[in-house]
Design an enzyme around this catalytic site. Structure first.
Site, PDB file in Angstrom:
ATOM      1  N   LEU A   8       0.874  -1.171   0.000  1.00 56.83           N
ATOM      2  CA  LEU A   8       0.000   0.000   0.000  1.00 56.83           C
ATOM      3  C   LEU A   8       0.912   1.222   0.000  1.00 56.83           C
ATOM      4  CD1 LEU A   8      -2.564   1.688   0.363  1.00 56.83           C
ATOM      5  CD2 LEU A   8      -2.590   1.029   2.789  1.00 56.83           C
ATOM      6  N   ILE A   9       0.852   1.987  -1.085  1.00 59.40           N
ATOM      7  CA  ILE A   9       1.748   3.145  -1.244  1.00 59.40           C
ATOM      8  C   ILE A   9       0.902   4.408  -1.352  1.00 59.40           C
ATOM      9  CG2 ILE A   9       3.588   4.182  -2.630  1.00 59.40           C
ATOM     10  CD1 ILE A   9       4.100   1.401  -3.869  1.00 59.40           C
ATOM     11  N   GLY A  11       0.344   8.176  -2.516  1.00 60.33           N
ATOM     12  CA  GLY A  11       0.894   9.137  -3.480  1.00 60.33           C
ATOM     13  C   GLY A  11       1.618   8.480  -4.642  1.00 60.33           C
ATOM     14  N   SER A  14       3.137  10.363  -9.059  1.00 66.77           N
ATOM     15  CA  SER A  14       4.427  10.782  -9.638  1.00 66.77           C
ATOM     16  C   SER A  14       5.554  10.437  -8.675  1.00 66.77           C
ATOM     17  CB  SER A  14       4.411  12.301  -9.927  1.00 66.77           C
ATOM     18  OG  SER A  14       4.298  13.040  -8.726  1.00 66.77           O
ATOM     19  N   GLY A  15       6.777  10.759  -9.087  1.00 67.44           N
ATOM     20  CA  GLY A  15       7.934  10.678  -8.199  1.00 67.44           C
ATOM     21  C   GLY A  15       8.230   9.295  -7.641  1.00 67.44           C
ATOM     22  N   GLY A  17       6.707   7.518  -5.345  1.00 64.36           N
ATOM     23  CA  GLY A  17       5.557   6.617  -5.192  1.00 64.36           C
ATOM     24  C   GLY A  17       5.265   5.895  -6.495  1.00 64.36           C
ATOM     25  N   SER A 137      13.477  12.269   4.698  1.00 65.03           N
ATOM     26  CA  SER A 137      14.320  13.118   3.841  1.00 65.03           C
ATOM     27  C   SER A 137      15.662  13.288   4.544  1.00 65.03           C
ATOM     28  CB  SER A 137      13.672  14.503   3.691  1.00 65.03           C
ATOM     29  OG  SER A 137      14.576  15.404   3.081  1.00 65.03           O
ATOM     30  N   TYR A 150       9.427  22.159   6.648  1.00 61.81           N
ATOM     31  CA  TYR A 150       9.637  20.847   6.016  1.00 61.81           C
ATOM     32  C   TYR A 150      10.609  20.012   6.852  1.00 61.81           C
ATOM     33  CZ  TYR A 150      10.859  17.336   2.483  1.00 61.81           C
ATOM     34  OH  TYR A 150      11.069  16.153   1.817  1.00 61.81           O
TER      35      TYR A 150
END
Ligand code: NAP
Length: 278
Positions: A8-9, A11, A14-15, A17, A137, A150
């Site tokens: 289960l991902i 997003g 794009s990117g 995901g 990140s 962020y």
């Protein structure tokens, strides 16, 4: 990852995901991906009809998350791995950036991720297996001026991931915080929220940062497909890491940060020890 698993991902439009979903589908796994529009859902399911399943979900729709996850478990099958990927970057000097933008940043990057984890954990705990990957990140280790909210959100997700890993390991559940450096996704492009400028005092510091980030968008060093392969290789491992950096930029910057932190702790050791009283 050996047997067919269900990931289960969040997003997958794009990117990272999307890249991870594609790699997992190519490897024969089932992927339930969250998107934010019916159109994105149709495009995602077309990648592999029957094995790519879309669910429309904004991760800040906290009321819906338990129901959506329960429906996935009932109709698609047990979730073997949750990947909390949905997130975005807020850019702006803290003094200039409204609190509402901080709330939104934490709602998506932290509260949304936690709500997803709380939704999958009961069934993973009963099954005594599961893996949660949280995309944090390098900004969850190092900090950079101009992305204060962020970095705060990613520090929070790093800390939550590490503590949770200790809570659920006895149940056969692993938690891995994956901290990428700069990768070629939509992060610094269409997805970034940029607060308007208002305080000229910050111009010398912040103007070059904003300009450099805009110019670098689309030219970052990191390849999301290679990141996806690295993430996929963790799922199903006997002993996956609790923290994983991705990218040589993250490696260098985080090493420098940890070494500077160690130096500062050492330099202040006498003051640190001086407060013991009993
Ligand atoms: P991206 O291409 O912009 O993808 C972000 C994904 O998150 C999109 O699918 C987006 O959906 C989804 N999303 C954003 N807000 C959401 C919400 N409220 N509810 C549900 N989905 C939401 O950027 P990316 O780089 O792949 O970002 C993925 C993760 O990696 C983020 O957590 C990001 O902070 C992290 N990251 C990125 C980098 C980098 O350099 N790229 C580095 C470190 C960490 P929509 O299409 O609907 O907007």
């Amino acid at each position: 990852m050996s047997a067919v698993n269900t990931l289960l991902i969040t997003g997958v439009s794009s990117g990272f995901g999307r890249a991870l979903a594609e790699q997992a589908l190519d490897a024969g796994h089932r992927v339930v991906g969250t998107v934010r529009s019916e159109q994105a859902g149709t495009a995602f399911e077309a990648l592999s009809p029957g094995r790519a399943v879309a669910r429309v979900l904004d991760v800040t729709d906290f009321e819906s998350i338990d129901r959506v996850v329960a429906d996935i478990e009932a109709t698609v099958g047990p979730v073997d791995a949750l990947v909390n990927n949905a997130g975005y970057g807020h850019e702006g000097v803290m003094e200039e950036s409204p609190l509402a933008e901080m709330r939104r940043q934490f709602d998506v990057n932290v509260f949304g991720a936690v709500a997803m984890m709380k939704a999958v954990l009961p069934a993973m705990r009963v099954r005594r297996r599961g893996h949660i990957l949280n995309i944090t990140s390098m900004g969850g280790f190092i900090t950079m001026p101009g992305i204060t909210y962020y970095c705060g959100s990613k520090f929070a997700l790093e800390g939550i991931s590490e503590a949770l890993a200790k809570e659920v390991r006895p149940f056969g559940i692993f938690v891995t915080a994956v901290a990428p450096g700069s990768f070629r996704t939509d992060w610094a492009g269409r997805s970034m929220i940029r607060s308007p400028r208002s305080i000229p005092d910050y111009d010398p510091l912040f103007d070059p940062i904003r300009k450099a980030r805009e110019e670098k968008s689309g030219k970052q060093l990191g390849d999301p497909v290679k990141a996806a392969r690295a993430m996929l290789s963790l799922i199903g491992m006997d002993n996956p890491p609790t923290h994983l950096l991705l990218g040589s930029d993250a490696l260098g910057l985080v090493r420098d940060k940890l070494s500077a932190l160690k130096d500062e702790i050492d330099a202040w050791e006498t003051v640190t020890r001086s407060t013991d009283g009993y």
